[in-house]
Design an enzyme around this catalytic site. Structure first.
Site, PDB file in Angstrom:
ATOM      1  N   GLU A 205       0.457   5.270   0.515  1.00  0.00           N
ATOM      2  CA  GLU A 205      -0.473   6.292   1.009  1.00  0.00           C
ATOM      3  C   GLU A 205      -0.063   7.684   0.535  1.00  0.00           C
ATOM      4  O   GLU A 205       1.016   7.885  -0.019  1.00  0.00           O
ATOM      5  CB  GLU A 205      -0.548   6.202   2.541  1.00  0.00           C
ATOM      6  CG  GLU A 205      -1.117   4.855   2.981  1.00  0.00           C
ATOM      7  CD  GLU A 205      -1.391   4.755   4.467  1.00  0.00           C
ATOM      8  OE1 GLU A 205      -0.945   5.631   5.233  1.00  0.00           O
ATOM      9  OE2 GLU A 205      -2.063   3.781   4.847  1.00  0.00           O
TER      10      GLU A 205
ATOM     11  N   CYS B 286     -10.656  -3.628  -3.846  1.00  0.00           N
ATOM     12  CA  CYS B 286      -9.634  -4.555  -4.359  1.00  0.00           C
ATOM     13  C   CYS B 286     -10.282  -5.818  -4.905  1.00  0.00           C
ATOM     14  O   CYS B 286      -9.856  -6.356  -5.925  1.00  0.00           O
ATOM     15  CB  CYS B 286      -8.621  -4.888  -3.266  1.00  0.00           C
ATOM     16  SG  CYS B 286      -7.490  -3.513  -2.943  1.00  0.00           S
TER      17      CYS B 286
ATOM     18  N   CYS C 265     -10.067  -5.450   0.750  1.00  0.00           N
ATOM     19  CA  CYS C 265     -11.232  -4.564   0.807  1.00  0.00           C
ATOM     20  C   CYS C 265     -12.103  -4.756  -0.439  1.00  0.00           C
ATOM     21  O   CYS C 265     -11.701  -5.400  -1.413  1.00  0.00           O
ATOM     22  CB  CYS C 265     -10.779  -3.108   0.924  1.00  0.00           C
ATOM     23  SG  CYS C 265     -10.176  -2.398  -0.613  1.00  0.00           S
TER      24      CYS C 265
ATOM     25  N   CYS D 112      -4.230   0.649  -2.342  1.00  0.00           N
ATOM     26  CA  CYS D 112      -4.034  -0.601  -1.591  1.00  0.00           C
ATOM     27  C   CYS D 112      -2.964  -1.465  -2.254  1.00  0.00           C
ATOM     28  O   CYS D 112      -2.698  -1.360  -3.461  1.00  0.00           O
ATOM     29  CB  CYS D 112      -5.326  -1.403  -1.570  1.00  0.00           C
ATOM     30  SG  CYS D 112      -6.655  -0.693  -0.597  1.00  0.00           S
TER      31      CYS D 112
ATOM     32  N   GLU E 226      -3.066  -4.697  -2.925  1.00  0.00           N
ATOM     33  CA  GLU E 226      -3.574  -5.665  -3.908  1.00  0.00           C
ATOM     34  C   GLU E 226      -3.720  -5.011  -5.282  1.00  0.00           C
ATOM     35  O   GLU E 226      -3.397  -5.610  -6.312  1.00  0.00           O
ATOM     36  CB  GLU E 226      -4.942  -6.205  -3.465  1.00  0.00           C
ATOM     37  CG  GLU E 226      -4.911  -6.974  -2.162  1.00  0.00           C
ATOM     38  CD  GLU E 226      -5.093  -6.106  -0.920  1.00  0.00           C
ATOM     39  OE1 GLU E 226      -4.684  -4.925  -0.933  1.00  0.00           O
ATOM     40  OE2 GLU E 226      -5.637  -6.617   0.064  1.00  0.00           O
TER      41      GLU E 226
ATOM     42  N   ASN F 240       0.839  -1.204   0.000  1.00  0.00           N
ATOM     43  CA  ASN F 240       0.000   0.000   0.000  1.00  0.00           C
ATOM     44  C   ASN F 240       0.870   1.248   0.000  1.00  0.00           C
ATOM     45  O   ASN F 240       1.913   1.311   0.636  1.00  0.00           O
ATOM     46  CB  ASN F 240      -1.023  -0.012   1.144  1.00  0.00           C
ATOM     47  CG  ASN F 240      -0.431  -0.227   2.517  1.00  0.00           C
ATOM     48  OD1 ASN F 240       0.556  -0.930   2.672  1.00  0.00           O
ATOM     49  ND2 ASN F 240      -1.026   0.375   3.525  1.00  0.00           N
TER      50      ASN F 240
HETATM   51  N1  THU Z   1      -5.250  -1.456   2.549  1.00  0.00           N
HETATM   52  C1  THU Z   1      -4.717  -2.316   1.638  1.00  0.00           C
HETATM   53  O1  THU Z   1      -3.581  -2.157   1.183  1.00  0.00           O
HETATM   54  N2  THU Z   1      -5.495  -3.355   1.241  1.00  0.00           N
HETATM   55  C2  THU Z   1      -6.767  -3.593   1.661  1.00  0.00           C
HETATM   56  O2  THU Z   1      -7.428  -4.493   1.157  1.00  0.00           O
HETATM   57  C3  THU Z   1      -7.338  -2.776   2.732  1.00  0.00           C
HETATM   58  C4  THU Z   1      -6.577  -1.582   3.122  1.00  0.00           C
HETATM   59  C5  THU Z   1      -4.436  -0.297   2.948  1.00  0.00           C
HETATM   60  C6  THU Z   1      -4.966   1.014   2.460  1.00  0.00           C
HETATM   61  C7  THU Z   1      -4.422   1.973   3.493  1.00  0.00           C
HETATM   62  O3  THU Z   1      -3.117   2.357   3.101  1.00  0.00           O
HETATM   63  C8  THU Z   1      -4.320   1.144   4.757  1.00  0.00           C
HETATM   64  O4  THU Z   1      -4.386  -0.216   4.348  1.00  0.00           O
HETATM   65  C9  THU Z   1      -5.429   1.410   5.753  1.00  0.00           C
HETATM   66  O5  THU Z   1      -6.690   1.309   5.184  1.00  0.00           O
END
Ligand code: THU
Length: 160
Positions: free
Chosen positions: A64, A115, A112, A73, A75, A62
């Site tokens: 940000e 994704c 999530c 994210c 994935e 991920n």
């Molecule tokens: N995140 C992911 O990388 N994958 C997911 O399926 C859920 C959330 C990341 C996004 C963000 O950077 C952090 O987790 C918190 O939501």
């Protein structure tokens, strides 16, 4: 009124060594990818590793952003990279590992909804199921035999 039941099957493994060696390796790569996450805002790190039919492993973590919705994210970082660099290569499996620097994440962390929708596109495109394995920092692993198993009754291209 008629009830519609859409069954979902998941498989739980107590530890990584219960899984076939190529999947153990793929999950270890997801853990390594997780350590490269850029997550200064959530302190929640996610790594994803995608195994392609030609043996290539594509990694994502991920990423940000100070403007929160601009981040992505793990994935989707991984699957978009696979789609961009290996557009005709079949995806064999995807492993995901998530952890937090704020608390223990010893239970499996599923991908999530956004994704799942993105991964489903590639599963439909290649007409072969993509098994997904996900875990927290360590411990139990959950396997879903396909993406659509995690996202039943989906919006698909046929709806357009
Ligand atoms: N995140 C992911 O990388 N994958 C997911 O399926 C859920 C959330 C990341 C996004 C963000 O950077 C952090 O987790 C918190 O939501």
């Amino acid at each position: 009124m008629q009830e519609i039941n859409i069954p979902t099957k998941l498989y739980s493994y107590k530890q990584l060594t219960e899984l076939p060696l190529p999947i153990q390796n793929l999950m270890n790569q997801a853990v390594a990818a997780r350590l490269k996450a850029y997550a200064p805002y959530s302190n929640f790190q996610v790594g994803a590793a995608i195994l392609l039919k030609n043996g290539t492993i594509v990694l994502g973590s991920n990423q940000e952003n100070a403007a929160y919705p601009s981040g992505l994210c793990a994935e989707r970082t991984a699957v978009f990279s696979a789609g961009a660099n290996f557009p005709n290569e079949q995806i064999i499996a995807i492993c995901i590992s998530a952890s937090s620097t704020l608390k223990d994440t010893l239970e499996p962390i599923p991908p999530c909804g956004a994704c799942r929708q993105s991964l489903l596109e590639y599963e439909n495109k290649q007409k072969n199921n993509i098994p997904i394995y996900f875990m927290g920092k360590a411990g139990e692993i959950i396997q879903s035999p396909s993406v659509k198993n995690l996202l039943p009754f989906t919006f698909r291209e046929e709806s357009l």
